[in-house]
Design a protein around this motif. Structure first.
Motif: not given
Length: 197
Positions: A155-166
């Protein structure tokens, strides 16, 4: 009990279609029975035909069945994958959701695990608003929201969106992006399995 997951995606240019396929592969690997379904195109044919990339995506997805109320009733988990349009889900997605009043009234959308992913043209193009807006609808259904949170390093590596991947449209799907999508889909299957037990 087997997790039966309906992945409903809408994709104008192909980004969300790719996300849905990555998620479907991860969910299948996690043991779910998956129905990958496209949300029907409602834009006028002449508008779609006026943009080569849009027309190509409609043709690319033509072999995938359109999502139906039957797919929603069949499933015990859902993943919605949709672009962002002015900070919200596009009209095609809302039009499909608006057909589900009968199932909602009968309680057939309640107590099922659900999650959402999105994309936009730029990193701050309204993705979080889109996801949270969908979650508001899902709360009305009585569904159980399964966001990825910060439950995995991907989640952190891909931009850190905890609500759902964006995803930022046009950006390649590298290992980090695929890992974050896969983690969210796998977590959804795991939680759905617990709810169904």
């Amino acid at each position: 009990m087997t997790v039966k997951l309906t992945i409903a995606f809408y994709s104008t240019y192909g980004t969300n279609h790719q996300m849905a396929e990555i998620a479907a592969a991860a969910a299948t690997a996690a043991g779910a029975e998956v129905r990958l379904r496209r949300i029907a195109e409602t834009a006028p044919a002449e508008v779609v035909a006026s943009q080569d990339a849009w027309k190509a995506q409609v043709e690319r997805a033509a072999g995938i069945p359109a999502v139906s109320a039957d797919d929603m009733e069949w499933a015990n988990a859902y993943l919605f994958v949709t672009p962002t349009r002015f900070g919200s889900a596009p009209s095609q997605v809302r039009a499909f959701i608006d057909t589900l009043g009968g199932l909602w009234f009968q309680g057939k959308l309640a107590n099922k695990a659900i999650s959402a992913m999105t994309s936009a043209q730029n990193p701050h193009g309204g993705q979080e608003a889109t996801t949270l807006g969908l979650y508001t609808t899902f709360l009305h259904w009585g569904a159980i929201i399964v966001a990825p949170g910060f439950t995995d390093p991907s989640i952190f590596a891909a931009g850190g969106n905890p609500y759902g991947y964006s995803h930022t449209q046009g950006k390649e799907f590298g290992d980090a992006e695929k890992a974050a999508i896969s983690h969210q889909a796998t977590r959804l299957v795991q939680v759905a399995a617990k709810l169904a037990a």
